[in-house]
Write a protein that holds these residues in place. Structure first.
Motif, short mmCIF file in Angstrom:
data_model
loop_
_atom_site.label_atom_id
_atom_site.label_comp_id
_atom_site.label_asym_id
_atom_site.label_seq_id
_atom_site.Cartn_x
_atom_site.Cartn_y
_atom_site.Cartn_z
N ALA A 1 71.79 -46.81 34.96
CA ALA A 1 70.39 -47.02 35.35
C ALA A 1 69.61 -45.72 35.39
O ALA A 1 68.47 -45.64 34.93
N PRO B 1 68.21 -53.43 39.17
CA PRO B 1 69.54 -54.04 39.17
C PRO B 1 69.47 -55.50 39.59
O PRO B 1 68.70 -55.88 40.49
N GLU C 1 67.28 -56.40 28.72
CA GLU C 1 68.32 -56.70 29.68
C GLU C 1 69.63 -56.06 29.23
O GLU C 1 70.06 -56.27 28.09
N GLN D 1 66.49 -44.90 33.01
CA GLN D 1 65.20 -44.63 33.65
C GLN D 1 64.60 -43.32 33.19
O GLN D 1 63.37 -43.14 33.17
N TRP E 1 77.16 -48.72 36.91
CA TRP E 1 75.80 -49.13 36.62
C TRP E 1 74.75 -48.17 37.19
O TRP E 1 73.66 -48.03 36.63
N GLN E 2 75.05 -47.51 38.30
CA GLN E 2 74.07 -46.56 38.85
C GLN E 2 73.80 -45.42 37.88
O GLN E 2 72.64 -45.02 37.69
N SER F 1 73.57 -57.36 35.59
CA SER F 1 72.66 -56.91 34.53
C SER F 1 71.71 -55.87 35.09
O SER F 1 71.51 -55.77 36.32
N LEU F 2 71.14 -55.10 34.20
CA LEU F 2 70.04 -54.19 34.51
C LEU F 2 68.84 -54.64 33.70
O LEU F 2 68.91 -54.71 32.48
N GLU F 3 67.76 -54.98 34.39
CA GLU F 3 66.56 -55.47 33.71
C GLU F 3 65.49 -54.40 33.75
O GLU F 3 65.38 -53.66 34.74
N TYR G 1 62.34 -55.10 41.37
CA TYR G 1 62.28 -56.33 40.58
C TYR G 1 60.87 -56.90 40.52
O TYR G 1 60.44 -57.44 39.49
N VAL H 1 63.43 -49.95 35.92
CA VAL H 1 64.79 -50.46 35.80
C VAL H 1 65.15 -51.12 37.13
O VAL H 1 65.02 -50.50 38.19
#
Length: 416
Positions: free
Chosen positions: A108, A122, A64, A112, A104-105, A241-243, A149, A120
């Motif tokens: 990510a 968001p 995370e 990735q 965040w983009q 967060s980015l999971e 997700y 990945v």
């Protein structure tokens, strides 16, 4: 009778084993029991660990990425009073509010592209208040993009009723929360999030009810579309967060450190957040390795002791063979072959016993609902490694007796 095409060492080795039938039977049985224990325990531990990790990671990501924490700040700068006494600064820890990961983009996309990373996703997560008539409950709100997700946490597998579609006006809630509020699929819930002037409210329709496998999570968990969560939590266009998932779950901490070094964003792996659990898994692995080591050691000593007795019993025959011109190398290979044959024969029998024990365990060990306690995988590599390990152990164990036999003086050996 043995085929004439067999090398001399094979013929004599097999004849020695046949003449000592009782000793051969005992040592093969001992090796078989040892290999069966190794196969059974290894498969059992592997299945148990896999089941534990699957349960832990079925509702969470491997890694995370989080925005930086807000740091403490002085409310009053240090000053010197009129009396000359230095007044200390007052430092207060700030309240941690929901913040977005900067750019965040781009982060990510960078993550990735790493070969170790699989998915990945968001996420915008925070606290909200759910209202149903006069009842109110605290909700841990998670905004997601289902397409990504669900590849990390497959909510479709946890669905009790309804659908996992998440449009802008939909929400997924846990079974306990649904029972507490007395709602079902199709009912409306009003969600409120934020404080002060930034309070946001939205009325959502329950599209599905899920069982997350934990009473607390079922009581507090709620999933909405990412844009809905961004609106409620005051994160326009942002994510909290980015999971992600990685190819090797045991390498998650190494990958997390590499991500932090490459992006500068804090990355927490499941190994860090579940430190006690990971310690227990590591302890199980260590215990399994210790068991295999000591079982292998006992097998080695068993083979070595039997072959040492054979050297004493067959010393006259060895002396005669040496007097007939058989080299020390051939005598050495003769006893090494005996050790290898004993170990391989016991390993084959033990692998069968181990497989039978695993099949019996799978049939007998059941949950209350009749399902298997946890799945056991008959990995061919496990049996192949057991055969190889036992054979190598037998050869190593036979080396000392074989060397002793090769060093026998023919004259002394014939005289007895």
């Amino acid at each position: 009778m043995f085929p004439q095409r067999l090398p001399f060492e094979w013929i004599v080795a097999l004849r020695f084993l046949r003449e000592g039938r009782l000793q051969t039977l005992f040592i093969i049985t001992g090796v078989a029991i040892g290999v069966a224990v190794i196969v059974f325990m290894s498969a059992l531990m592997a299945g148990l660990q896999s089941n534990f990790i699957q349960r832990v990671l079925s509702t969470s990501a491997h890694i995370e990425l989080l925005p930086p924490q807000q740091v403490s700040r002085p409310l009053q700068a240090g000053a010197q009073a009129a009396s000359g006494v230095q007044v200390a600064s007052i430092v207060q820890a700030p309240m941690q509010r929901v913040r977005s990961i900067d750019q965040w983009q781009a982060v990510a996309a960078q993550v990735q592209a790493m070969p170790q990373v699989l998915v990945v996703a968001p996420v915008a997560a925070g606290s909200a208040l759910v209202v149903r008539g006069s009842a109110t409950r605290a909700l841990s709100l998670t905004g997601i993009v289902p397409a990504s997700y669900f590849r990390i946490v497959n909510l479709s597998d946890k669905l009790v009723r309804g659908s996992t579609r998440l449009n802008g006006g939909d929400i997924l809630i846990g079974t306990e929360l649904a029972a507490e509020l007395g709602v079902d699929v199709g009912d409306k819930l009003r969600l409120t999030a934020g404080t002060g002037a930034s309070v946001a409210t939205s009325t959502l329709t329950i599209c599905g009810i899920v069982d997350l496998g934990n009473k607390g999570a079922n009581l507090r968990g709620g999933f909405v579309a990412l844009r809905t969560a961004q609106f409620l939590l005051g994160l326009p266009g942002g994510v909290s967060s980015l999971e992600m998932t990685v190819r090797d779950v045991y390498a998650a901490e190494t990958v997390a450190q590499a991500i932090t070094a490459a992006t500068g964003v804090e990355a927490n792996s499941w190994i860090t957040t579940n430190a006690q659990f990971f310690t227990a898994v590591s302890a199980q692995t260590t215990a399994n390795t210790a068991i295999r080591f000591f079982v292998g050691l006992s097998v080695a000593f068993g083979i070595a002791s039997v072959l040492a007795v054979v050297v004493v019993q067959k010393s006259r025959e060895i002396g005669i063979l040496r007097a007939m011109g058989i080299s020390r190398g051939q005598i050495l290979r003769l006893f090494l072959l005996q050790g290898g044959v004993l170990a391989l024969g016991g390993a084959v029998l033990g692998s069968g016993l181990g497989a039978a024990g695993l099949a019996l365990w799978q049939r007998m060990a059941k949950n209350a609902d009749g399902s298997a306690l946890f799945p056991l995988v008959m990995d061919p590599m496990l049996f192949a490694s057991a055969l190889l390990l036992a054979t190598v152990t037998g050869l190593l164990a036979a080396f000392a007796p074989a060397r002793s036999a090769a060093r026998l003086d023919p004259v002394v050996a014939i005289r007895g």
